[in-house]
Design an enzyme around this catalytic site. Structure first.
Site, mmCIF file in Angstrom:
data_model
loop_
_atom_site.group_PDB
_atom_site.id
_atom_site.type_symbol
_atom_site.label_atom_id
_atom_site.label_comp_id
_atom_site.label_asym_id
_atom_site.label_seq_id
_atom_site.Cartn_x
_atom_site.Cartn_y
_atom_site.Cartn_z
ATOM 1 N N HIS A 74 80.689 -13.228 8.402
ATOM 2 C CA HIS A 74 81.750 -12.263 8.691
ATOM 3 C C HIS A 74 81.214 -10.847 8.888
ATOM 4 C CE1 HIS A 74 85.473 -14.716 7.177
ATOM 5 N NE2 HIS A 74 84.810 -15.309 8.162
ATOM 6 N N GLU A 89 92.036 -18.908 13.315
ATOM 7 C CA GLU A 89 91.617 -19.538 12.061
ATOM 8 C C GLU A 89 91.296 -18.484 11.023
ATOM 9 O OE1 GLU A 89 88.642 -21.183 9.142
ATOM 10 O OE2 GLU A 89 88.496 -19.472 10.505
ATOM 11 N N GLU A 90 90.690 -17.396 11.477
ATOM 12 C CA GLU A 90 90.269 -16.343 10.551
ATOM 13 C C GLU A 90 91.448 -15.605 9.923
ATOM 14 O OE1 GLU A 90 87.408 -16.237 9.502
ATOM 15 O OE2 GLU A 90 85.957 -16.822 11.039
ATOM 16 N N ASP A 93 74.034 -33.587 16.954
ATOM 17 C CA ASP A 93 73.816 -35.021 17.134
ATOM 18 C C ASP A 93 74.683 -35.836 16.180
ATOM 19 O OD1 ASP A 93 71.966 -34.629 19.156
ATOM 20 O OD2 ASP A 93 70.236 -34.706 17.822
ATOM 21 N N ASP A 141 71.717 -38.260 22.797
ATOM 22 C CA ASP A 141 71.200 -37.059 22.146
ATOM 23 C C ASP A 141 71.889 -35.839 22.756
ATOM 24 O OD1 ASP A 141 69.000 -35.628 20.535
ATOM 25 O OD2 ASP A 141 68.787 -34.775 22.547
ATOM 26 N N ASP A 166 79.717 -18.434 12.899
ATOM 27 C CA ASP A 166 81.098 -18.635 12.461
ATOM 28 C C ASP A 166 82.085 -18.129 13.525
ATOM 29 O OD1 ASP A 166 83.379 -19.086 10.992
ATOM 30 O OD2 ASP A 166 83.115 -17.333 9.699
ATOM 31 N N ASP A 175 82.861 -26.363 11.328
ATOM 32 C CA ASP A 175 83.020 -24.926 11.095
ATOM 33 C C ASP A 175 81.745 -24.416 10.412
ATOM 34 O OD1 ASP A 175 83.847 -22.371 10.581
ATOM 35 O OD2 ASP A 175 85.667 -22.935 9.500
#
Length: 327
Positions: A297, A181-182, A316, A53, A147, A210
């Protein structure tokens, strides 16, 4: 697991002396050879080790650290800003202390320096590598806690759970945190494009996380690789939680470069700016007519913008997939 072999035992000397050694010396007697012991049957395969867990409190503690880092660095953790590098150093420090082999990959994008963090768990077949990753950067307008602090924190805590348990899977485990990534999946694309083809061929799968703690959450599963998709769906079916195919972020996160390179991919998502329908609210709870993440955002994407139940379940599920696919 190697077969357990049965050793043939020699007959004790006392047995030769008992009941007529003298007769045996005077009269030739044909003695039958001792029958060979039957070959040992293969042992039954041990059931796969179950994933532990993942304590949601630990995941949230990482989110609090990301929040503090953003607050101390202009309110964000964006590419090229000091908050991003401080976030990377925080994650790297945890992994180094846990026994991972870490490396930082540097690249340039939009006039700034970006970094990917790669962490390898020692052991496992080096020719079969399972990866799990998340982007670590935020947008410049906020701290990026859902995010994508949520995905980054859950991947980190799963890696630390691997270390705590001393897990030694059949496959080699690699964890990753992507930069920029943005700005268009820059870090993950850089990693894949600079990975030699022989190394790409060793990747058995890439799992992407993500936004996995949206405040008005849905439970979305990538439908890219059938085997990976089934692992996630089966896990949620076991919880009695319905899932839907992920479409909002399809091709818009860091799995895209891996998929384009022919690597099997999968992942989880709880929704961004799309509106939750009445049917989805009936299925998952929450509020119909509002976005899955109203702070997507935005500056309000803070630690208050996370649903603990979704974060717990997805953390999990992440660990379950890592254990299941690597054993």
């Amino acid at each position: 697991m190697p077969l357990r072999r049965t050793r043939l035992r020699s007959r004790p000397a006392a047995a030769l002396l008992a009941g007529g050694l003298l007769t045996a010396l005077l009269v030739p007697v044909a003695v039958a050879a001792e029958p060979a012991a039957p070959a040992a049957a293969p042992e039954a395969r041990v059931a796969p080790e179950q994933a532990p867990d993942i304590p949601v409190a630990n995941v949230k503690a990482h989110l609090s650290q990301f929040q503090s880092i953003a607050a101390a660095n202009g309110g964000n953790r964006a590419h090229g800003r000091p908050g991003y590098r401080a976030s990377l150093d925080y994650v790297k420090g945890k992994l180094d202390a846990a026994g991972f082999t870490t490396s930082i990959q540097q690249f340039s994008a939009s006039g700034g320096t970006g970094y990917n963090l790669i962490a390898d768990w020692p052991g496992g077949d080096p020719n079969q590598v399972l990866m799990a990753g998340a982007h670590l950067d935020s947008v410049s307008s906020g701290p990026g806690i859902n995010d994508n602090g949520t995905g980054s924190a859950a991947v980190l805590e799963t890696a630390l759970a691997v270390a705590r348990s001393g897990y030694q899977p059949r496959e080699h485990l690699r964890f990753s945190w992507w930069g920029a990534e943005e700005l268009g999946l820059v870090g993950s694309r850089y990693y894949v494009s600079n990975l030699p083809s022989a190394e790409r061929a060793k990747l058995t799968g890439y799992l992407n996380f993500d936004m996995i703690g949206s405040p008005n959450p849905g439970y979305f599963v990538y439908d890219d690789d059938p085997q990976i998709e089934k692992v996630f769906k089966d896990y949620y079916a076991g919880l009695g939680v319905a899932t839907e195919i992920e479409t909002e972020g399809d091709g818009r996160s860091d799995h895209a470069a891996f998929k384009s390179a022919g690597v099997p991919v999968g992942g989880l998502f709880t929704g961004a700016s799309r509106t939750k329908s009445s049917a989805q609210a009936a299925k998952w709870g929450g509020t119909a007519g509002l976005p899955f993440d109203r702070c997507y955002h935005s500056s309000c994407d803070t630690t208050s913008n996370v649903n603990d139940t979704a974060l717990d379940r997805n953390s999990d599920a992440l660990a379950h997939a890592v254990w299941t696919l690597s054993e």
